[in-house]
Design a protein around this motif. Structure first.
Motif, PDB file in Angstrom:
ATOM      1  N   SER A 118       0.875  -1.167   0.000  1.00 43.40           N
ATOM      2  CA  SER A 118       0.000   0.000   0.000  1.00 43.40           C
ATOM      3  C   SER A 118       0.913   1.218   0.000  1.00 43.40           C
ATOM      4  O   SER A 118       2.134   1.079  -0.175  1.00 43.40           O
ATOM      5  CB  SER A 118      -0.935  -0.001   1.223  1.00 43.40           C
ATOM      6  OG  SER A 118      -1.827   1.103   1.177  1.00 43.40           O
ATOM      7  N   GLY A 119       0.343   2.394   0.180  1.00 44.60           N
ATOM      8  CA  GLY A 119       1.169   3.581   0.214  1.00 44.60           C
ATOM      9  C   GLY A 119       0.360   4.813   0.568  1.00 44.60           C
ATOM     10  O   GLY A 119      -0.875   4.817   0.480  1.00 44.60           O
ATOM     11  N   VAL A 120       1.066   5.855   0.972  1.00 35.97           N
ATOM     12  CA  VAL A 120       0.462   7.156   1.251  1.00 35.97           C
ATOM     13  C   VAL A 120       0.948   8.098   0.152  1.00 35.97           C
ATOM     14  O   VAL A 120       2.147   8.362   0.048  1.00 35.97           O
ATOM     15  CB  VAL A 120       0.873   7.692   2.631  1.00 35.97           C
ATOM     16  CG1 VAL A 120       0.200   9.038   2.903  1.00 35.97           C
ATOM     17  CG2 VAL A 120       0.526   6.688   3.727  1.00 35.97           C
ATOM     18  N   LEU A 121       0.016   8.582  -0.666  1.00 38.55           N
ATOM     19  CA  LEU A 121       0.366   9.449  -1.777  1.00 38.55           C
ATOM     20  C   LEU A 121       0.206  10.906  -1.342  1.00 38.55           C
ATOM     21  O   LEU A 121      -0.865  11.299  -0.869  1.00 38.55           O
ATOM     22  CB  LEU A 121      -0.515   9.167  -2.990  1.00 38.55           C
ATOM     23  CG  LEU A 121      -0.628   7.700  -3.439  1.00 38.55           C
ATOM     24  CD1 LEU A 121      -1.408   7.601  -4.743  1.00 38.55           C
ATOM     25  CD2 LEU A 121       0.747   7.058  -3.573  1.00 38.55           C
ATOM     26  N   LEU A 122       1.251  11.683  -1.527  1.00 39.01           N
ATOM     27  CA  LEU A 122       1.264  13.089  -1.135  1.00 39.01           C
ATOM     28  C   LEU A 122       1.202  13.975  -2.369  1.00 39.01           C
ATOM     29  O   LEU A 122       1.821  13.676  -3.392  1.00 39.01           O
ATOM     30  CB  LEU A 122       2.533  13.412  -0.353  1.00 39.01           C
ATOM     31  CG  LEU A 122       2.887  12.484   0.811  1.00 39.01           C
ATOM     32  CD1 LEU A 122       4.261  12.856   1.369  1.00 39.01           C
ATOM     33  CD2 LEU A 122       1.835  12.540   1.905  1.00 39.01           C
ATOM     34  N   TYR A 123       0.457  15.067  -2.256  1.00 35.34           N
ATOM     35  CA  TYR A 123       0.401  16.093  -3.315  1.00 35.34           C
ATOM     36  C   TYR A 123      -0.114  15.541  -4.638  1.00 35.34           C
ATOM     37  O   TYR A 123       0.299  15.996  -5.705  1.00 35.34           O
ATOM     38  CB  TYR A 123       1.781  16.724  -3.514  1.00 35.34           C
ATOM     39  CG  TYR A 123       2.337  17.432  -2.313  1.00 35.34           C
ATOM     40  CD1 TYR A 123       1.504  18.057  -1.392  1.00 35.34           C
ATOM     41  CD2 TYR A 123       3.709  17.479  -2.085  1.00 35.34           C
ATOM     42  CE1 TYR A 123       2.020  18.720  -0.291  1.00 35.34           C
ATOM     43  CE2 TYR A 123       4.234  18.139  -0.988  1.00 35.34           C
ATOM     44  CZ  TYR A 123       3.381  18.760  -0.087  1.00 35.34           C
ATOM     45  OH  TYR A 123       3.896  19.414   1.011  1.00 35.34           O
ATOM     46  N   ALA A 124      -1.001  14.558  -4.593  1.00 34.89           N
ATOM     47  CA  ALA A 124      -1.581  14.027  -5.831  1.00 34.89           C
ATOM     48  C   ALA A 124      -2.568  15.040  -6.406  1.00 34.89           C
ATOM     49  O   ALA A 124      -3.252  15.756  -5.672  1.00 34.89           O
ATOM     50  CB  ALA A 124      -2.284  12.702  -5.560  1.00 34.89           C
ATOM     51  N   SER A 125      -2.646  15.083  -7.721  1.00 30.53           N
ATOM     52  CA  SER A 125      -3.571  16.010  -8.379  1.00 30.53           C
ATOM     53  C   SER A 125      -3.801  15.550  -9.808  1.00 30.53           C
ATOM     54  O   SER A 125      -3.255  14.536 -10.246  1.00 30.53           O
ATOM     55  CB  SER A 125      -3.011  17.441  -8.356  1.00 30.53           C
ATOM     56  OG  SER A 125      -1.794  17.500  -9.077  1.00 30.53           O
ATOM     57  N   GLY A 126      -4.610  16.333 -10.545  1.00 33.08           N
ATOM     58  CA  GLY A 126      -4.909  15.994 -11.930  1.00 33.08           C
ATOM     59  C   GLY A 126      -6.092  15.054 -12.025  1.00 33.08           C
ATOM     60  O   GLY A 126      -6.925  14.966 -11.114  1.00 33.08           O
ATOM     61  N   GLU A 127      -6.153  14.310 -13.099  1.00 32.97           N
ATOM     62  CA  GLU A 127      -7.234  13.341 -13.300  1.00 32.97           C
ATOM     63  C   GLU A 127      -7.000  12.142 -12.395  1.00 32.97           C
ATOM     64  O   GLU A 127      -5.879  11.671 -12.221  1.00 32.97           O
ATOM     65  CB  GLU A 127      -7.250  12.899 -14.763  1.00 32.97           C
ATOM     66  CG  GLU A 127      -8.350  11.914 -15.100  1.00 32.97           C
ATOM     67  CD  GLU A 127      -8.329  11.506 -16.559  1.00 32.97           C
ATOM     68  OE1 GLU A 127      -9.076  10.576 -16.932  1.00 32.97           O
ATOM     69  OE2 GLU A 127      -7.553  12.112 -17.335  1.00 32.97           O
ATOM     70  N   ASP A 128      -8.087  11.627 -11.794  1.00 32.42           N
ATOM     71  CA  ASP A 128      -7.956  10.423 -10.978  1.00 32.42           C
ATOM     72  C   ASP A 128      -7.461   9.276 -11.845  1.00 32.42           C
ATOM     73  O   ASP A 128      -8.041   8.973 -12.893  1.00 32.42           O
ATOM     74  CB  ASP A 128      -9.303  10.062 -10.343  1.00 32.42           C
ATOM     75  CG  ASP A 128      -9.603  10.874  -9.103  1.00 32.42           C
ATOM     76  OD1 ASP A 128      -8.737  10.949  -8.217  1.00 32.42           O
ATOM     77  OD2 ASP A 128     -10.712  11.452  -9.022  1.00 32.42           O
ATOM     78  N   GLN A 129      -6.404   8.626 -11.405  1.00 32.25           N
ATOM     79  CA  GLN A 129      -5.847   7.457 -12.075  1.00 32.25           C
ATOM     80  C   GLN A 129      -5.072   6.658 -11.047  1.00 32.25           C
ATOM     81  O   GLN A 129      -4.694   7.185  -9.994  1.00 32.25           O
ATOM     82  CB  GLN A 129      -4.947   7.866 -13.232  1.00 32.25           C
ATOM     83  CG  GLN A 129      -3.853   8.842 -12.863  1.00 32.25           C
ATOM     84  CD  GLN A 129      -3.052   9.300 -14.061  1.00 32.25           C
ATOM     85  OE1 GLN A 129      -2.571   8.484 -14.836  1.00 32.25           O
ATOM     86  NE2 GLN A 129      -2.938  10.611 -14.236  1.00 32.25           N
ATOM     87  N   VAL A 130      -4.829   5.391 -11.332  1.00 32.06           N
ATOM     88  CA  VAL A 130      -4.199   4.517 -10.346  1.00 32.06           C
ATOM     89  C   VAL A 130      -2.847   5.053  -9.908  1.00 32.06           C
ATOM     90  O   VAL A 130      -2.493   5.008  -8.729  1.00 32.06           O
ATOM     91  CB  VAL A 130      -4.057   3.081 -10.905  1.00 32.06           C
ATOM     92  CG1 VAL A 130      -3.223   2.216  -9.952  1.00 32.06           C
ATOM     93  CG2 VAL A 130      -5.433   2.454 -11.091  1.00 32.06           C
TER      94      VAL A 130
END
Length: 224
Positions: free
Chosen positions: A102-114
Motif C-alpha cells: 500500500s502507500g500514502v500518496l502526497l500532493y496528488a492532483s490531476g485526473e484520478d488514475q491509479v
C-alpha cells in the motif's frame, strides 16, 4: 541584601508562572490546529477511486469499529476531496493478515488514475519509509536531485532497517510536508527526508494495492 533577594525570588516565581501560562496556551493552540481527516465513522470528505467505474467502491472500502478496512484489490485509492500543502500528517495502519503493499500518496492532483503524479511514502511491507516519485515528480535527497521525468516510478530507499511491526499490530506514520521538505517516520524512527520537492500541494491518498490493510486515526496539523 535581603530585600534584593526577596525581589529576585519574586521575579523568578513570576517568570515561571508566565512560562507555564504560555506553555498551556501553546498546548491549547496546537490541539486546536489538529484537523481530523477521517471522522472514524464514514467517508465524508473522501473520494473512493477505482479505475473500473462499474465496480462498487463500497465492496473494497468499509468502516467497522472505528477502523477503515480495505481489501487491497483491485488497485485504487481513497483520497481527500480537499487539497493540502504544508502539514504534519499522522496515520496508523496494520496488516490484518499477510503483509502486502500500500502507500500514502502526497500532493496528488490531476485526473484520478491509479498512478497519479505525486510523491509516495511507501507502505509496502519491509519498505515503509521509502519515497516513490510518480509521474515525473521530483525531490532532492542527500544533495542529489532524484527527478527523472522519463521513469514512471523512482524509488528512494529508506535510510535505516525496517522499523515496522508484525502483522496484526498497529504502526504509526508521521509525515512532515513543509515548503518542499518532506520527512517520514515509521513508529518514531526517521526513515527518509528530502528537500526541494517539485510539487507542494494536492490530495492525500491511501492506496488499495496488493492485499487487505486497515487504517485509523488519520489527522493533519496545518503548518500555515
Amino acid at each position: 541584601m535581603r530585600q534584593t533577594a526577596r525581589t529576585l525570588i519574586t521575579l523568578g516565581i513570576m517568570a515561571i508562572l508566565l512560562l507555564t501560562i504560555a506553555g498551556c496556551q501553546q498546548g491549547i493552540f496546537e490541539s486546536h490546529q489538529k484537523v481530523m481527516l477521517w471522522n472514524g465513522k464514514d467517508f465524508t470528505g473522501w473520494k473512493l477511486y477505482l479505475p473500473d467505474e462499474d465496480m462498487n467502491v463500497n465492496d473494497i472500502w468499509s468502516v467497522r469499529d472505528g477502523v477503515i478496512h480495505c481489501k487491497g484489490k483491485p488497485n485504487g485509492y481513497m483520497r481527500t476531496k480537499d487539497k493540502h500543502d504544508n502539514y504534519r500528517l499522522h496515520l496508523e495502519w496494520r496488516w490484518p493478515d499477510e503483509p502486502t503493499n500500500s502507500g500514502v500518496l502526497l500532493y496528488a492532483s490531476g485526473e484520478d488514475q491509479v498512478w497519479p503524479k505525486c510523491i509516495e511514502c511507501q507502505l509496502k511491507s519491509g519498505s515503509a519509509g521509502d519515497f516513490v516519485l510518480m509521474g515525473g515528480a521530483g525531490i532532492t535527497v542527500d544533495g542529489k536531485d532524484m527527478q527523472n521525468a522519463e521513469k514512471r516510478f523512482v524509488v528512494i530507499p529508506k535510510k535505516k532497517k525496517s522499523s515496522e511491526k508484525p502483522a496484526g499490530q498497529w504502526n504509526t506514520y508521521d509525515i512532515n510536508c513543509d515548503n518542499g521538505t518532506i520527512s517520514c517516520s515509521v513508529n518514531g524512527t526517521l526513515q527518509n527526508e528530502g528537500t526541494a520537492a517539485t510539487i507542494s500541494a494536492g490530495w492525500i491518498c491511501l492506496q488499495s494495492e496488493g492485499g487487505p490493510i486497515e487504517f485509523r486515526n488519520i489527522y493533519i496539523e496545518p503548518l500555515n
